[in-house]
Write a protein that holds these residues in place. Structure first.
Motif, PDB file in Angstrom:
ATOM      1  N   ASP A 247     -11.203 -18.932  12.642  1.00 46.89           N
ATOM      2  CA  ASP A 247     -11.901 -18.644  11.380  1.00 46.89           C
ATOM      3  C   ASP A 247     -13.352 -19.106  11.403  1.00 46.89           C
ATOM      4  O   ASP A 247     -14.211 -18.508  10.745  1.00 46.89           O
ATOM      5  CB  ASP A 247     -11.176 -19.347  10.222  1.00 46.89           C
ATOM      6  CG  ASP A 247      -9.807 -18.745   9.953  1.00 46.89           C
ATOM      7  OD1 ASP A 247      -9.592 -17.565  10.313  1.00 46.89           O
ATOM      8  OD2 ASP A 247      -8.950 -19.453   9.401  1.00 46.89           O
ATOM      9  N   ALA A 248     -13.641 -20.178  12.173  1.00 46.95           N
ATOM     10  CA  ALA A 248     -14.959 -20.802  12.092  1.00 46.95           C
ATOM     11  C   ALA A 248     -15.991 -20.175  13.023  1.00 46.95           C
ATOM     12  O   ALA A 248     -17.187 -20.189  12.717  1.00 46.95           O
ATOM     13  CB  ALA A 248     -14.831 -22.301  12.393  1.00 46.95           C
ATOM     14  N   ASP A 249     -15.564 -19.643  14.168  1.00 47.11           N
ATOM     15  CA  ASP A 249     -16.509 -19.187  15.180  1.00 47.11           C
ATOM     16  C   ASP A 249     -16.128 -17.794  15.678  1.00 47.11           C
ATOM     17  O   ASP A 249     -15.011 -17.317  15.472  1.00 47.11           O
ATOM     18  CB  ASP A 249     -16.550 -20.173  16.355  1.00 47.11           C
ATOM     19  CG  ASP A 249     -16.967 -21.564  15.928  1.00 47.11           C
ATOM     20  OD1 ASP A 249     -18.120 -21.720  15.493  1.00 47.11           O
ATOM     21  OD2 ASP A 249     -16.131 -22.484  16.004  1.00 47.11           O
ATOM     22  N   ASP A 250     -17.088 -17.158  16.354  1.00 42.45           N
ATOM     23  CA  ASP A 250     -16.863 -15.815  16.912  1.00 42.45           C
ATOM     24  C   ASP A 250     -16.600 -15.913  18.411  1.00 42.45           C
ATOM     25  O   ASP A 250     -17.005 -16.857  19.072  1.00 42.45           O
ATOM     26  CB  ASP A 250     -18.095 -14.931  16.653  1.00 42.45           C
ATOM     27  CG  ASP A 250     -18.327 -14.701  15.167  1.00 42.45           C
ATOM     28  OD1 ASP A 250     -17.330 -14.609  14.426  1.00 42.45           O
ATOM     29  OD2 ASP A 250     -19.509 -14.633  14.761  1.00 42.45           O
ATOM     30  N   GLY A 251     -15.958 -14.864  18.927  1.00 40.75           N
ATOM     31  CA  GLY A 251     -15.709 -14.791  20.359  1.00 40.75           C
ATOM     32  C   GLY A 251     -14.264 -15.077  20.711  1.00 40.75           C
ATOM     33  O   GLY A 251     -13.454 -15.487  19.871  1.00 40.75           O
TER      34      GLY A 251
END
Length: 874
Positions: A247-251
C-alpha cells in the motif's frame, strides 16, 4: 572492420567506470580483487570486459564505435555459488550482447549445460569449477577465472580459490584470477591472490538510487528461531508487513524468508487476503524450483508481483522490477553434530552484512524502499558478518576434494582454517567409505565417488546401492536426497512416488545425470546382488541406510514420551507436535516423529533427514522410510559381544551376550560365565552410581569410619581419606573380597570394618589417636561420637562437677553435650570452665526445681562428680 558486429548498447552501471582499472590490473599482475556493491554490474559487465566482448573506455585498443582486434581476447570462466544466479548471469550477459545463451555466453550447472565452440564467457557453479579443477588442474581452454561473491564465504568458493592459487603458482602462472566481492573488506582476498605482494584492488562506486528504510518489528513478542522451527506468528507478521509495503510504495516486492516452508506459509497468508483483487501475482523463488519456474520469476509483466525468496536472491541476481524489499531477517545456516552424524540446517538471525545485501536489491533499478521485520535497536545487536561455511559445515566433501587435489589441508591457501574436529570427523567418514586411506590420500574408489558430483555419502549410496537395487532406483532415490526436497510430511517413500507421478522435471534431470555418472564409473548395477526384483520400499531404505548408516534407528520398547509432547512441551514454542514413540539411532541419538506421522510405530527406520535443535534431547525426523531390521543389520554391519554392565533398575550386574548395531541393542540373552574383568568394572560402576550404600555397614564399621575421618581431618597424613568420593574412586581397599565378587550379594557380604582397617596406618593406633570412649570424672567410660566435625561427648551435667579442663582428642577440644538427669540436652560447650562461671547459674535456677532430687550446687567445684541422686549420696 568488415564482419564485426556493432558494439552492444551497455547499461549505465557504476562498474563501467572501474573497468579500465580492472583490465589494467589483470594485464599487469594477472590478478585483481574487484570490490563492487550490489547492483553495480560486477557480475555481468566485468566478465564481458575481461573477455574483450564489450568496449571499455580508456582500455588498450579502445574504440568508441566498435570492439577492435587489439583488445584482450580471453576465455573467461565465471564461478557463482548458486545455480539460479549462474543461469541468470548468463542470460543477462547474452542479452547485453543481443544473443541467445549458448553462443558467446554459456553456462553449466548440475545436469544442465548451454555452451558451444563459440563460447567466450562461461558461467558455472563453484561445484562445477571444482570438478573441472580436480579432473585437470591446468584448466585447459580457460584464460581467466572470476570467483564471484567471495564475501559470502561459501565453502566451495573458498576451496576453489585455494586450488586456483596453487594452479597459478605451480602449473599456469599466466592463468588470470579475479575475486569479486560485494563488501569493502578485501584485504583477505588481496593477500590470498597476491604472489608475495597483495593483488591489486579495484573498487566501484555503489548505485546512487536512494532507498528508504522502514523498521517494522512485530507488535507482540515472538519466540526466537529454534532449529528449523520458526514461530508461526512470525510469518503472519511478515505477510502483514508485505501488505503494508504494497500500500505504501510502488513496484514489485522481493520478500526474503529463510526457507521453502516459510515461503509457503506467507504465500498462503497473502492468498487468503485476496491479493488477486489488487492485481498482484505471487511467485516463489528457492533452490528446489525447476529452471522454468525460476525463469518465470525473472520476467516482468503487466501486474505487480510479490516474489517470496530465500537468500538465493541475496546477491549475484537482479530480479527485474523490484523496488521494495521486505526482509524477515532470518537465514538458514549449516549445522553439524559430528558425534551423532546429524548434519543439517538451523535458523538464525541474518547478520547486518546480509541485511545490507538484501536491502541493496531495492535500489538496483531506481529509488526503492526496505521494510525490515525487526527493530533498529535489535539490528545494532546482530552480528556484523555471518560465520563462514568452513567454520560450521560438514567438511566431508571438502576433505575428499582436498585428497583428490593432493595437497594437505593445512597447506591449502584457504581464507580461513577449517576446525580440526570437523576435519577429523570428515576423515573418519571418508575412511569408512573407503574414499581415503589411513594416510589421508584419495583411493581409486574415492576418486570415483568424487566424480559423481554429489556428497560422498550419496555417491557411496549410489554406487553400492546400484549393485543391490539396480541403477534406476538407486539414482532415483539419490536424486531425491540430493535435491533436498522438503515435503510437508516425513514419509520419503511417499514423496518419491509423488515425484514419479508428477514427472518432476528437475528430479528427472538429476536422475538422468546420476545414471550417466554410474555408467561412466562402470557401476550400472544392472542386476541386484540380493534378488532380481527389489521393491520401492526396500530400494529407498537400502540407499538411505548406505548414505547415512549412523541414522538407522530402532524403536525403543519402553520409550518415554518425547520432549515436546503436545506442541513441543515448552510454552510458546513452535513446531510440529511429536508422537510418543522414540527411536534410537546407530549413533546413539534419540529421534521422534511428528504426531500422526505414517512412520509412527515402525520398528526400524532409515532416516534421511532429522533436525536436532540445540538443547533438545531428541531429533525430529524430517524424512525417513521403514527398513527391515535384518536388512539394516546387513547394510550397517552388526556385531555380537559380551555386555557386562551395572543395571541401575535391578541394582546389580547384568551379563548378556548382545547383538548390537552401534548404539542400538538388537537382541540379547543372559550370559552365565562373564569375563571377570568386565564384571569387576561393572561392579565398580555400580559403586560409583550407588555410592557406599552398595556395601552393608554395621554400626561398628560406621563408627570406625567416623573415627578414621576425624583423624584425617585433625591429623592428616598418614591417616587415609575415607570420604565418599575417596572410597568410591577405587576398590583396592576392599580387597581381597572385591576381586572375588560377581554380583551385588557378594559385595554386601564384604566385611566393611575389616576392609577399613586395611587403610589404618601401621605406625599409629586408632584407639590411641581417636579412642572410642573417654573416662569422665565419675570414672565411667562414655562413648565419643565422631559423626560431626568435632568429637562429641554426651554426659550428665552432674558427672562433670569439679572438672575444670575440657577433654581433648588429637588436640581438638571435645564438644560436651551436658545432659539433664533425664538425658535431655541442657548445654553445649567446648570450654567447661567458661560454662561453670556463666551459663551454669541460669541452668541451675531452671533445673533445681524440676529435678530437686539431684544436686545443683551453687559452686560446681565444691562437690564430687556423681550420677546419683541426693539420697544416694548420703
Amino acid at each position: 572492420m568488415v564482419g564485426m558486429p556493432p558494439p552492444p548498447a551497455l547499461p549505465e552501471l557504476p562498474i563501467r567506470a572501474a573497468l579500465p582499472d580492472l583490465l589494467d590490473a589483470v594485464a599487469r599482475t594477472g590478478t585483481a580483487v574487484l570490490a563492487a556493491p550490489p547492483g553495480t554490474g560486477k557480475t555481468t559487465l566485468a566478465p564481458l570486459a575481461l573477455a574483450g566482448l564489450i568496449p571499455v573506455a580508456g582500455a588498450p585498443g579502445d574504440s568508441t564505435s566498435r570492439v577492435t582486434r587489439d583488445m584482450p581476447q580471453r576465455r573467461v570462466l565465471v564461478a557463482e555459488p548458486r545455480r539460479i544466479a549462474t543461469r541468470a548471469a548468463a542470460v543477462r550477459m547474452a542479452a547485453i550482447l543481443g544473443e541467445q545463451v549458448g553462443q558467446r555466453i554459456g553456462y553449466q550447472i548440475r545436469g544442465e549445460t548451454r555452451r558451444s565452440a563459440a563460447t567466450r564467457v562461461e558461467v558455472v557453479t563453484t561445484g562445477v569449477l571444482l570438478n573441472r579443477l580436480i579432473a585437470d588442474p591446468e584448466l585447459p581452454g580457460v584464460d581467466l577465472v572470476v570467483l564471484d561473491e567471495c564475501h559470502e564465504r561459501h565453502l566451495e568458493t573458498d576451496t576453489a580459490c585455494a586450488f586456483l592459487a596453487e594452479t597459478r603458482q605451480i602449473l599456469r602462472p599466466e592463468l588470470g584470477l579475479v575475486a569479486a566481492s560485494a563488501t569493502a573488506d578485501i584485504g583477505l582476498w588481496t593477500a590470498l591472490l597476491g604472489d608475495g605482494t597483495p593483488a591489486p584492488a579495484v573498487s566501484s562506486e555503489p548505485m546512487r538510487h536512494p532507498v528508504q528504510m522502514h523498521w517494522a518489528p512485530p507488535r507482540e513478542r515472538v519466540n526466537a528461531p529454534d532449529g528449523l522451527r520458526v514461530d508461526p506468528r512470525f510469518p503472519a507478521h511478515v505477510a502483514h508487513t508485505v501488505e503494508r509495503a504494497l500500500d505504501a510504495d510502488d513496484g514489485d516486492i522481493l520478500v526474503f524468508l529463510p526457507g521453502a516452508s516459510e515461503i509457503r506459509r506467507v504465500a498462503d497468508r497473502l492468498a487468503h487476503h485476496e491479493t488477486e483483487s489488487l492485481g498482484v501475482d505471487i511467485y516463489q523463488l528457492h533452490g528446489s524450483m525447476s529452471s522454468a519456474e525460476q525463469d518465470r520469476v525473472m520476467r516482468t509483466g503487466d501486474r505487480r508481483r510479490i516474489i517470496l525468496a530465500t537468500d538465493i536472491a541475496e546477491s549475484s541476481l537482479t530480479v527485474p522490477g523490484v523496488r521494495i524489499v521486505v526482509d524477515a531477517g532470518l537465514a538458514r545456516r549449516p549445522l553439524i553434530d559430528h558425534a551423532r552424524g546429524l548434519p543439517g540446517l538451523t535458523t538464525s538471525y541474518a547478520s547486518r552484512a546480509a541485511a545490507d545485501q538484501r536491502a541493496g536489491r531495492a535500489g538496483r533499478e531506481g529509488p526503492g524502499a526496505v521494510w525490515r521485520c525487526w527493530s533498529e535497536a535489535e539490528h545494532a545487536r546482530r552480528p556484523a558478518q555471518p560465520a563462514p561455511d568452513i567454520a560450521c559445515s560438514d567438511l566431508t566433501a571438502f576433505r575428499l576434494q582436498a585428497a583428490c587435489w593432493g595437497t594437505p589441508v593445512a597447506e591449502l591457501a584457504l581464507p580461513g582454517p577449517p576446525p580440526a574436529g570437523a576435519v577429523e570427523a570428515a576423515e573418519a567418514t571418508l575412511i569408512s567409505l573407503g574414499a581415503i586411506d589411513d594416510d589421508g590420500a584419495a583411493t581409486a574408489r574415492g576418486r570415483a565417488l568424487a566424480r559423481m558430483g554429489v556428497h560422498p555419502r550419496l555417491a557411496r549410496a549410489l554406487v553400492d546401492g546400484a549393485a543391490r537395487v539396480g541403477a534406476e532406483k538407486a539414482a532415483e532415490v539419490a536424486a531425491l536426497l540430493n535435491l533436498d526436497r522438503r515435503a510437508r510430511g516425513d514419509d520419503l517413500l511417499a514423496l518419491w512416488r509423488q515425484l514419479r507421478i508428477s514427472r518432476d522435471r528437475q528430479w528427472e534431470n538429476e536422475v538422468k545425470r546420476l545414471t550417466r555418472s554410474l555408467s561412466a564409473a562402470g557401476a550400472s548395477g544392472g542386476r541386484s546382488e540380493r534378488r532380481s526384483a527389489v521393491g520401492d520400499d526396500e530400494a529407498a531404505a537400502t540407499v538411505i541406510a548406505l548414505a547415512f548408516p549412523e541414522r538407522v534407528a530402532k524403536l525403543q520398547a519402553s520409550a518415554a514420551p518425547a520432549a515436546g509432547r503436545g506442541r513441543t512441551g515448552e510454552p510458546g514454542r513452535s513446531g510440529p507436535p511429536v508422537s510418543a514413540g522414540q527411536w534410537r539411532t546407530v549413533a546413539g541419538t534419540g529421534a521422534v516423529a511428528a504426531e500422526r506421522s505414517p512412520l509412527a510405530g515402525s520398528p526400524w527406520l532409515a532416516i534421511a533427514d532429522a533436525d536436532r535443535s540445540p538443547g533438545r534431547a531428541a531429533a525430529l525426523i524430517r524424512a525417513a522410510v521403514p527398513i527391515d531390521g535384518e536388512l539394516a543389520c546387513e547394510l550397517v554391519g552388526d556385531s555380537v559381544g559380551e555386555r557386562v554392565e551395572w543395571d541401575a533398575e535391578r541394582r546389580d550386574v547384568a551379563a548378556r551376550r548382545v547383538r548390537s548395531l552401534g548404539a542400538i541393542e538388537v537382541s540379547s540373552q543372559p550370559l552365565k560365565e562373564a569375563d571377570p574383568a568386565l564384571v569387576a568394572a561393572a561392579l565398580a560402576e555400580g559403586l560409583r552410581r550407588e555410592g557406599l550404600g552398595l556395601l552393608r555397614w554395621s554400626e561398628e564399621s560406621k563408627r570406625l569410619r567416623e573415627r578414621m575421618a576425624f583423624c584425617h581431618r585433625a591429623v592428616g597424613e598418614p591417616w587415609a581419606d575415607v570420604s565418599d568420593a575417596a572410597l568410591t574412586a577405587g576398590t583396592d581397599w576392599l580387597e581381597p573380597w572385591w576381586s572375588r565378587a560377581r554380583r551385588r550379594s557378594d559385595v554386601e557380604r564384604i566385611p566393611v570394618g575389616q576392609a577399613l582397617r586395611n587403610l589404618l596406618p601401621w605406625q599409629a593406633g586408632i584407639d590411641e589417636t581417636a579412642p572410642e570412649a573417654l573416662a569422665v570424672p565419675t570414672g565411667r567410660e562414655a562413648r565419643v561420637d565422631y559423626s560431626g566435625e568435632a568429637p562429641v561427648l554426651a554426659v550428665k551435667l552432674q558427672e562433670m562437677f569439679g572438672a575444670v579442663e575440657t577433654p581433648r582428642i588429637a588436640g581438638v577440644p571435645v564438644l560436651l553435650h551436658l545432659l539433664s538427669p533425664a538425658g535431655r540436652p541442657l548445654a553445649v560447650t567446648a570450654d567447661l570452665a567458661s560454662f561453670w562461671e556463666g551459663p551454669y547459674q541460669d541452668v541451675r535456677k531452671e533445673m533445681r526445681g524440676r529435678y530437686p532430687k539431684h544436686p545443683w550446687p551453687e559452686d560446681p567445684y565444691s562437690v564430687a562428680p556423681t550420677a546419683k541422686t541426693k539420697r544416694h549420696l548420703r
